[in-house]
Design a protein around this motif. Structure first.
Motif, PDB file in Angstrom:
ATOM      1  N   VAL A 132       0.805  -1.225   0.000  1.00  0.00           N
ATOM      2  CA  VAL A 132       0.000   0.000   0.000  1.00  0.00           C
ATOM      3  C   VAL A 132       0.835   1.270   0.000  1.00  0.00           C
ATOM      4  O   VAL A 132       0.313   2.351  -0.268  1.00  0.00           O
ATOM      5  CB  VAL A 132      -0.983   0.041   1.206  1.00  0.00           C
ATOM      6  CG1 VAL A 132      -1.867  -1.183   1.224  1.00  0.00           C
ATOM      7  CG2 VAL A 132      -0.252   0.205   2.528  1.00  0.00           C
ATOM      8  N   GLN A 135       0.661   4.077  -2.575  1.00  0.00           N
ATOM      9  CA  GLN A 135      -0.502   4.956  -2.637  1.00  0.00           C
ATOM     10  C   GLN A 135      -0.314   6.241  -1.835  1.00  0.00           C
ATOM     11  O   GLN A 135      -1.190   7.101  -1.843  1.00  0.00           O
ATOM     12  CB  GLN A 135      -1.742   4.226  -2.112  1.00  0.00           C
ATOM     13  CG  GLN A 135      -2.085   2.967  -2.877  1.00  0.00           C
ATOM     14  CD  GLN A 135      -3.333   2.297  -2.342  1.00  0.00           C
ATOM     15  OE1 GLN A 135      -4.395   2.915  -2.221  1.00  0.00           O
ATOM     16  NE2 GLN A 135      -3.232   1.019  -2.022  1.00  0.00           N
ATOM     17  N   PRO A 202      -2.509  10.378   0.648  1.00  0.00           N
ATOM     18  CA  PRO A 202      -2.817   9.344  -0.346  1.00  0.00           C
ATOM     19  C   PRO A 202      -3.064   9.952  -1.717  1.00  0.00           C
ATOM     20  O   PRO A 202      -3.583  11.060  -1.839  1.00  0.00           O
ATOM     21  CB  PRO A 202      -4.089   8.702   0.201  1.00  0.00           C
ATOM     22  CG  PRO A 202      -4.761   9.818   0.942  1.00  0.00           C
ATOM     23  CD  PRO A 202      -3.651  10.640   1.543  1.00  0.00           C
ATOM     24  N   SER A 203      -2.702   9.223  -2.754  1.00  0.00           N
ATOM     25  CA  SER A 203      -2.948   9.698  -4.118  1.00  0.00           C
ATOM     26  C   SER A 203      -4.423   9.583  -4.477  1.00  0.00           C
ATOM     27  O   SER A 203      -4.932  10.359  -5.281  1.00  0.00           O
ATOM     28  CB  SER A 203      -2.100   8.898  -5.114  1.00  0.00           C
ATOM     29  OG  SER A 203      -2.327   7.509  -4.960  1.00  0.00           O
ATOM     30  N   ASN A 204      -5.101   8.607  -3.901  1.00  0.00           N
ATOM     31  CA  ASN A 204      -6.531   8.420  -4.106  1.00  0.00           C
ATOM     32  C   ASN A 204      -7.166   8.020  -2.789  1.00  0.00           C
ATOM     33  O   ASN A 204      -6.495   7.460  -1.911  1.00  0.00           O
ATOM     34  CB  ASN A 204      -6.813   7.333  -5.160  1.00  0.00           C
ATOM     35  CG  ASN A 204      -6.336   7.740  -6.545  1.00  0.00           C
ATOM     36  OD1 ASN A 204      -6.909   8.621  -7.177  1.00  0.00           O
ATOM     37  ND2 ASN A 204      -5.262   7.102  -7.016  1.00  0.00           N
ATOM     38  N   ASN A 235      -6.003   5.928   3.563  1.00  0.00           N
ATOM     39  CA  ASN A 235      -6.591   6.606   2.402  1.00  0.00           C
ATOM     40  C   ASN A 235      -8.110   6.660   2.507  1.00  0.00           C
ATOM     41  O   ASN A 235      -8.786   6.936   1.525  1.00  0.00           O
ATOM     42  CB  ASN A 235      -6.167   5.928   1.099  1.00  0.00           C
ATOM     43  CG  ASN A 235      -6.801   4.556   0.916  1.00  0.00           C
ATOM     44  OD1 ASN A 235      -7.285   3.950   1.876  1.00  0.00           O
ATOM     45  ND2 ASN A 235      -6.788   4.046  -0.310  1.00  0.00           N
TER      46      ASN A 235
END
Length: 244
Positions: A132, A135, A202-204, A235
């Protein structure tokens, strides 16, 4: 937590930490000790890790005396010379949320066993290294209450990467190494920096609601209560009544 507001996770963490003062102070003393040793100096002007650790301690209202004494003990090696290392653990929580656990430990075998136990008992699952972490990205985050055009122009001129307005003010993202330059630049221009922190964004995000949101928060809080754990990131985008 993470999601529509970068500041939500920091607010939630501070609210949780206020209930656990002795544990919070202990975690920051450990971080200050590790920063002095890794940076080879008790002077924050020449030790960025120490500067970050001091700022994080102040964010949680750790007293100046506690900070100064921790640095002095680390410099003089009065705490027995424990060799703290940063270790990252990864996993998943309720609703499919990714979880990143940052620990500072002198015994990784003990720490991984404790982290795994919490994941198992609280309905999450440990992941392999790299499962993870991709991310998340390390960022500096600042908050100023001023949201005017003048303030936004100043933020851009100082080299911040992103900014957005929220109910708390103007949320600002920077590269980790630029956090304090931006913070000091805003202060010199007359803006009040409410907080400046290093975090993992988080990127998403993934929306987690209902009972999953409650169980996820319980899992995260148990992880945060472990002595060796410094920070827990997710996230998950949670309902506001849980988020803060």
């Amino acid at each position: 937590m993470a999601g529509h507001s970068k500041w939500a996770q920091i607010k939630r963490k501070k609210g949780a930490n206020d209930k656990r003062r002795s544990g919070v102070i202990s975690k920051h003393i450990r971080a200050l000790t590790a920063a002095v040793r890794s940076g080879g100096s008790g002077d924050p002007a020449g030790n960025l890790s120490l500067k970050n650790a001091i700022a994080a301690a102040k964010t949680d209202n750790v007293g100046t005396d506690n900070i100064d004494n921790a640095i002095k003990r680390a410099v003089s090696n009065q705490d027995g010379g424990a060799d703290y290392k940063t270790v990252i653990y990864e996993g998943y929580g309720h609703g499919g949320a990714a979880i990143l656990v940052e620990a500072l430990t002198d015994n990784p075998t003990r720490t991984v066993a404790e982290v795994r136990s919490v994941f198992t008992k609280r309905g999450g699952s440990m992941g392999n290294s790299g499962s993870v972490a991709w991310q998340f990205e390390s960022k500096g985050v600042l908050l100023i209450t001023e949201t005017s055009e003048v303030a936004q122009e100043a933020v851009i001129e100082l080299g911040a990467e992103d900014l957005q307005e929220s109910e708390d003010g103007l949320e600002i993202s920077t590269a980790p190494t630029d956090l304090y330059a931006v913070s000091e630049g805003l202060t010199s221009r007359g803006f009040t920096v409410q907080n400046a922190s290093l975090t993992m964004l988080p990127s998403n995000t993934v929306a987690v609601t209902g009972s999953d949101a409650d169980r996820l928060m319980t899992l995260i809080e148990y992880l945060e209560d472990l002595d060796d754990v410094q920070n827990v990131y997710s996230n998950a985008e949670l309902p506001e009544e849980i988020e803060v």
